[in-house]
Design an enzyme around this catalytic site. Structure first.
Site, PDB file in Angstrom:
ATOM      1  N   HIS A 201      10.379  57.768  21.359  1.00 30.48           N
ATOM      2  CA  HIS A 201      10.498  58.988  20.557  1.00 30.48           C
ATOM      3  C   HIS A 201      10.952  58.660  19.135  1.00 30.48           C
ATOM      4  CE1 HIS A 201      11.462  63.346  19.984  1.00 30.48           C
ATOM      5  NE2 HIS A 201      12.361  62.845  19.140  1.00 30.48           N
ATOM      6  N   GLU A 202      11.978  57.841  19.001  1.00 31.05           N
ATOM      7  CA  GLU A 202      12.512  57.528  17.677  1.00 31.05           C
ATOM      8  C   GLU A 202      11.531  56.693  16.853  1.00 31.05           C
ATOM      9  OE1 GLU A 202      15.059  59.137  16.730  1.00 31.05           O
ATOM     10  OE2 GLU A 202      15.476  59.887  18.758  1.00 31.05           O
ATOM     11  N   HIS A 211       8.696  66.430  15.450  1.00 28.63           N
ATOM     12  CA  HIS A 211       8.734  66.857  16.840  1.00 28.63           C
ATOM     13  C   HIS A 211       7.480  67.645  17.201  1.00 28.63           C
ATOM     14  CE1 HIS A 211      13.339  66.440  16.600  1.00 28.63           C
ATOM     15  NE2 HIS A 211      12.832  65.396  17.225  1.00 28.63           N
TER      16      HIS A 211
END
Length: 287
Positions: A201-202, A211
């Site tokens: 995700h990061e 997002h």
């Protein structure tokens, strides 16, 4: 004696009727519009520390998003980026080799879909991306941690960082948990967070992605405890390829659709069903 037996019947009947109702239903859609336990747990679960309002939303047919101004790494194809793990800001209960492997896996998943390649370097001061574990307070990236944040990353450019919240509990392999830990975590809905899932995700933020509003996407906000979410969805891939193009070896057919097969029961459901069966057997014995 008759009074005691009647009382026993009432107890057996109560348990027989009430206990099965407590068994959690599987695959039941939430249609009431009320704030149920599932929705509440998603709201309260730890999140990525990057705020949504930093992103430029796309039109309604797409669900991914970019940072304001749509920044990306300046590159010629292919792009090579170096990342380094801090030798000082680290956690001690997971082997460094296991942390490095989780990061390597996370970076490689993005490289498999876009012409951007990552390699680890020991030269921390000159790496394109620096990675470390930090406790509450200021840690040099403009986003101090609190107890609701799992990790934080800055976007493309000089001094790009990925900071994990060292105050959280991390894991790289849930199979190493003891049976007692599994029972406790299943009943409490708490436990460690999968490092690779959060890293993927990061890294999306590092590449310039915001997002996603698609719950299945790895770029969706939030990672519940004891959840492994490492497969890039088509939404994640479309967003990354909009910035960098496609890896020439990427094949869309490699994205296998999720099987609609029924899910296996968790420990909570198994325990609840087992207790229910025991009580039912006791009720029949009372008769």
């Amino acid at each position: 004696m008759h009074h005691n037996k009647s009382f026993t019947y009432y107890i057996c009947f109560f348990l027989f009727i009430i206990l099965p109702i407590s068994i959690p239903a599987r695959n039941m859609p939430a249609t009431t519009g009320k704030l149920d336990s599932t929705t509440l747990s998603q709201v309260m679960s730890p999140k990525c520390g990057v705020p949504d309002n930093d992103y430029q939303k796309l039109h309604t047919t797409e669900h991914y998003s970019f940072y304001e101004g749509r920044p990306a790494w300046n590159h010629s194809t292919p792009l090579m980026l170096k990342y380094a793990l801090s030798p000082n800001h680290i956690i001690g209960y997971i082997k460094v080799s296991d942390i490095r492997f989780a990061l390597e896996q996370a970076f490689s998943r993005w490289s498999s879909v876009i012409p951007v390649y990552f390699t680890e370097t020991q030269d921390y001061d000159h790496a394109n991306i620096t990675i470390g574990f930090y406790y509450y307070g200021d840690h040099g990236d403009g986003s101090p941690f609190d107890n609701t944040v799992l990790a934080y990353a800055t976007g493309p450019g000089t001094g790009t960082k990925i900071h994990f919240n060292a105050a959280r509990t991390w894991a790289v392999d849930f199979s190493l948990e003891s049976l007692l830990d599994k029972i406790i975590y299943s009943l409490s809905k708490k436990g460690p967070t999968d490092m690779e899932s959060v890293a993927i995700h990061e890294i999306g933020h590092v590449l310039g992605l915001g997002h996603s509003s698609t719950p299945e996407a790895v770029m969706h906000l939030g990672t519940p405890p004891r959840t492994k979410k490492v497969d890039l969805t088509l939404d994640d891939i479309n967003g990354a390829q909009a910035l960098y193009g496609s890896n020439p070896n990427f094949n869309l057919d490699s994205l296998k659709p999720k099987s609609p097969a029924s899910k296996s029961f968790g420990l909570r459901e198994i325990l609840t069903i087992s207790i229910s069966l025991v009580v039912k057997a006791f009720f029949l014995f009372c008769l």
